[in-house]
Design an enzyme around this catalytic site. Structure first.
Site, short mmCIF file in Angstrom:
data_model
loop_
_atom_site.label_atom_id
_atom_site.label_comp_id
_atom_site.label_asym_id
_atom_site.label_seq_id
_atom_site.Cartn_x
_atom_site.Cartn_y
_atom_site.Cartn_z
N SER A 123 6.94 57.63 19.82
CA SER A 123 7.78 56.46 20.12
C SER A 123 8.57 55.96 18.92
O SER A 123 8.09 55.99 17.78
CB SER A 123 6.86 55.33 20.59
N GLU A 125 8.88 53.04 18.30
CA GLU A 125 8.12 51.90 17.77
C GLU A 125 7.47 52.25 16.43
O GLU A 125 7.13 51.36 15.65
CB GLU A 125 7.03 51.49 18.76
N TYR A 147 0.09 48.95 19.04
CA TYR A 147 0.67 50.07 19.80
C TYR A 147 1.36 51.04 18.82
O TYR A 147 1.17 52.25 18.89
CB TYR A 147 1.68 49.54 20.82
P1 NAP Z 1 4.17 53.61 31.78
O1 NAP Z 1 5.12 53.47 32.93
O2 NAP Z 1 3.49 52.41 31.27
O3 NAP Z 1 3.06 54.68 32.22
C1 NAP Z 1 1.86 54.83 31.51
C2 NAP Z 1 0.95 55.77 32.26
O4 NAP Z 1 -0.28 55.91 31.54
C3 NAP Z 1 0.57 55.31 33.68
O5 NAP Z 1 0.58 56.41 34.55
C4 NAP Z 1 -0.85 54.80 33.49
O6 NAP Z 1 -1.65 54.86 34.66
C5 NAP Z 1 -1.35 55.80 32.46
N1 NAP Z 1 -2.58 55.35 31.78
C6 NAP Z 1 -2.78 54.18 31.15
N2 NAP Z 1 -4.03 54.14 30.64
C7 NAP Z 1 -4.63 55.30 30.96
C8 NAP Z 1 -5.90 55.85 30.73
N3 NAP Z 1 -6.86 55.18 30.06
N4 NAP Z 1 -6.18 57.10 31.19
C9 NAP Z 1 -5.25 57.78 31.89
N5 NAP Z 1 -4.01 57.31 32.16
C10 NAP Z 1 -3.70 56.08 31.69
O7 NAP Z 1 4.90 54.31 30.54
P2 NAP Z 1 6.27 55.14 30.48
O8 NAP Z 1 7.38 54.19 30.22
O9 NAP Z 1 6.36 56.08 31.61
O10 NAP Z 1 6.07 55.94 29.12
C11 NAP Z 1 5.44 57.20 29.11
C12 NAP Z 1 4.89 57.48 27.71
O11 NAP Z 1 5.95 57.46 26.76
C13 NAP Z 1 3.88 56.44 27.22
O12 NAP Z 1 2.96 57.13 26.41
C14 NAP Z 1 4.72 55.51 26.35
O13 NAP Z 1 3.91 54.88 25.40
C15 NAP Z 1 5.70 56.50 25.75
N6 NAP Z 1 7.00 55.97 25.38
C16 NAP Z 1 7.73 55.27 26.28
C17 NAP Z 1 9.00 54.85 25.96
C18 NAP Z 1 9.83 54.08 26.94
O14 NAP Z 1 10.80 53.46 26.51
N7 NAP Z 1 9.54 54.14 28.22
C19 NAP Z 1 9.54 55.15 24.70
C20 NAP Z 1 8.77 55.89 23.80
C21 NAP Z 1 7.50 56.32 24.15
P3 NAP Z 1 -1.71 53.65 35.73
O15 NAP Z 1 -0.55 53.88 36.66
O16 NAP Z 1 -3.03 53.87 36.35
O17 NAP Z 1 -1.58 52.37 34.97
O1 G4F Z 2 10.96 45.92 26.73
P1 G4F Z 2 10.01 45.73 25.62
O2 G4F Z 2 8.69 45.14 25.96
O3 G4F Z 2 9.88 47.11 24.90
P2 G4F Z 2 9.42 47.56 23.43
O4 G4F Z 2 8.52 46.56 22.82
O5 G4F Z 2 10.65 47.92 22.66
O6 G4F Z 2 8.56 48.86 23.75
C1 G4F Z 2 9.04 49.86 24.65
O7 G4F Z 2 9.76 50.81 23.94
C2 G4F Z 2 9.00 51.57 22.99
C3 G4F Z 2 9.98 52.53 22.31
O8 G4F Z 2 10.58 51.90 21.22
C4 G4F Z 2 7.91 52.29 23.72
F1 G4F Z 2 7.22 53.08 22.86
C5 G4F Z 2 7.00 51.31 24.40
O9 G4F Z 2 5.99 52.00 25.13
C6 G4F Z 2 7.84 50.47 25.36
O10 G4F Z 2 8.28 51.31 26.39
O11 G4F Z 2 10.67 44.77 24.52
C7 G4F Z 2 11.93 45.04 23.96
C8 G4F Z 2 12.39 43.86 23.09
C9 G4F Z 2 11.34 43.39 22.08
O12 G4F Z 2 11.98 43.17 20.86
C10 G4F Z 2 10.83 42.07 22.63
O13 G4F Z 2 10.39 41.14 21.65
O14 G4F Z 2 12.62 42.75 23.95
C11 G4F Z 2 12.08 41.58 23.32
N1 G4F Z 2 11.81 40.58 24.35
C12 G4F Z 2 12.40 39.35 24.40
N2 G4F Z 2 11.91 38.64 25.44
C13 G4F Z 2 10.95 40.68 25.38
C14 G4F Z 2 11.01 39.47 26.07
N3 G4F Z 2 10.16 41.70 25.77
C15 G4F Z 2 9.41 41.53 26.90
N4 G4F Z 2 8.63 42.54 27.31
N5 G4F Z 2 9.40 40.32 27.58
C16 G4F Z 2 10.18 39.26 27.21
O15 G4F Z 2 10.18 38.22 27.83
#
Ligand code: NAP
Ligand code: G4F
Length: 319
Positions: A123, A125, A147
């Site tokens: 990520s 992050e 995280y």
């Molecule tokens: P998501 O929608 O939150 O999906 C997370 C998945 O992990 C869900 O299927 C959840 O299952 C499963 N999970 C959680 N805890 C678990 C456990 N203990 N054992 C087995 N499965 C578990 O996340 P996403 O946005 O698709 O992201 C996919 C991956 O990419 C994650 O690892 C995230 O950290 C990473 N990532 C995401 C982003 C982004 O912007 N989306 C960017 C960089 C990296 P349930 O449905 O049962 O909750």
């Molecule tokens: O949408 P966010 O919660 O995503 P964040 O923290 O960037 O993390 C996501 O992206 C990561 C990749 O860089 C992934 F690895 C991670 O699993 C996840 O998918 O927040 C985005 C931004 C933050 O700066 C937060 O402080 O939005 C700001 N924010 C402002 N108000 C808020 C809010 N975020 C959330 N969730 N809720 C608010 O009300």
């Protein structure tokens, strides 16, 4: 026929990746955890074409069982406690699932199917308090949340299993990617969901935290293609996946409300409850390596993404 195991198949990315790999002719196994109510809504439309295996990233024997049962050629580790804000409330669980969970599955692959190719969902992050802009594969890491440091541990585990055991394990350092399937607590979906509720008279305001934070937001459907491309390379490696454009939370909100003909200033209120103990202020990715080596390009623009998400949420509330 190639077989694949996806952890996190019920999540946003898992569902898009499963669709992509079905099109490519893979036999798909998904590891799902036991919940009191199954969370299958994102994969309901493909349930008959995939096989689900019960397992949890905190439980080694269930991971090994899933690997034995699926005998995968490719493993995509997408499961995680993925919500940054929750990671301060549940730091140990986040470390266990998001960090150690990755080592458990790497260990499983090493013993059960060492020739399988492995993808780790790293990520942006991990860049946290950024050292340079834009961020690329050589940018120093400075995580700013439980995280972030759990993902960093997993990232280095993936590299170490590659170097120690010759495993084909790759990290995709993905910047934020969104879609109509994005979890409702993440800021983009929280905004588009609120726009739809306000538009239909079901809510009066939207409370957000830091409006100044900037993210490089892309479309999840584009990003899962990059994951697959990484595992088709002869050599494993690490890649930044990003659009190369950054926007603030406020800009996202302004555009989303405008899409529904609303003025965001009338509805958005800031609320200290959503301010994080430490913030990642700016993310902007340089994906030139992915472009050069994988031939990957994002297709959906920021403006198209906002429009797509708002329209889907408006439709949902109409129903
Ligand atoms: P998501 O929608 O939150 O999906 C997370 C998945 O992990 C869900 O299927 C959840 O299952 C499963 N999970 C959680 N805890 C678990 C456990 N203990 N054992 C087995 N499965 C578990 O996340 P996403 O946005 O698709 O992201 C996919 C991956 O990419 C994650 O690892 C995230 O950290 C990473 N990532 C995401 C982003 C982004 O912007 N989306 C960017 C960089 C990296 P349930 O449905 O049962 O909750
Ligand atoms: O949408 P966010 O919660 O995503 P964040 O923290 O960037 O993390 C996501 O992206 C990561 C990749 O860089 C992934 F690895 C991670 O699993 C996840 O998918 O927040 C985005 C931004 C933050 O700066 C937060 O402080 O939005 C700001 N924010 C402002 N108000 C808020 C809010 N975020 C959330 N969730 N809720 C608010 O009300």
């Amino acid at each position: 026929m190639k077989s694949v195991l996806i952890t996190g198949i019920t999540g946003q990315d898992g569902s898009y990746l499963a669709e992509l790999l079905l099109e490519q002719g893979y036999e798909i196994y998904g590891m799902i955890r036991r919940l009191s109510t199954p969370n299958l809504s994102r994969i309901e439309h493909i349930l008959e074409k995939i096989e689900l295996i019960e397992g949890d990233l905190t439980d080694q024997s269930s991971i090994n069982n899933a690997l034995k049962k699926s005998q995968p050629n490719e493993v995509y580790n997408l499961a995680a406690q993925s919500f940054v804000a929750t990671s301060w409330n549940q730091p140990v669980l986040t470390g266990d699932v998001t960090g150690l969970g990755t080592v458990r599955i790497l260990e499983g692959v090493r013993h059960v199917c060492p020739d399988a190719r492995f993808y780790q969902a790293s990520s942006s992050e991990m860049f946290g308090k950024v050292n340079e802009t834009p961020q690329n594969e050589n940018t120093m890491f400075y995580p700013r949340s439980p995280y972030g440091f759990a993902k960093l541990y997993a990232h280095w585990a993936c590299i170490n299993y590659r170097e120690s055991y010759g495993m084909h394990s790759s990290n995709g350092i993905l910047f934020n990617h969104e879609s109509p399937r994005r979890g409702i607590e993440f800021v983009t979906r929280k905004i588009t969901d609120a726009v739809a509720r306000i538009y239909h008279g079901a809510a009066k305001e939207l409370r957000l935290g830091n409006l100044e934070a900037k993210r490089d937001w892309g479309y999840a459907g584009d990003y899962v293609k990059a994951m697959w491309l990484m595992l088709q390379q002869k050599e494993p490696d690490d890649y930044v996946v990003a659009t190369g454009r950054t926007h603030s939370v406020g800009e996202f909100a302004e555009l989303a409300f405008r899409e529904a003909g609303l003025d965001w200033k009338k509805y958005v209120k800031t609320d200290a409850k959503f301010i994080r103990p430490a913030e990642v202020n700016l993310l902007l990715g340089d994906a030139s390596k992915a472009r050069r080596v994988l031939g990957w390009e994002p297709e959906v623009t920021f403006e198209e993404l906002v429009k797509m998400m708002v329209r889907e949420d408006l439709k949902r509330y109409e129903k």
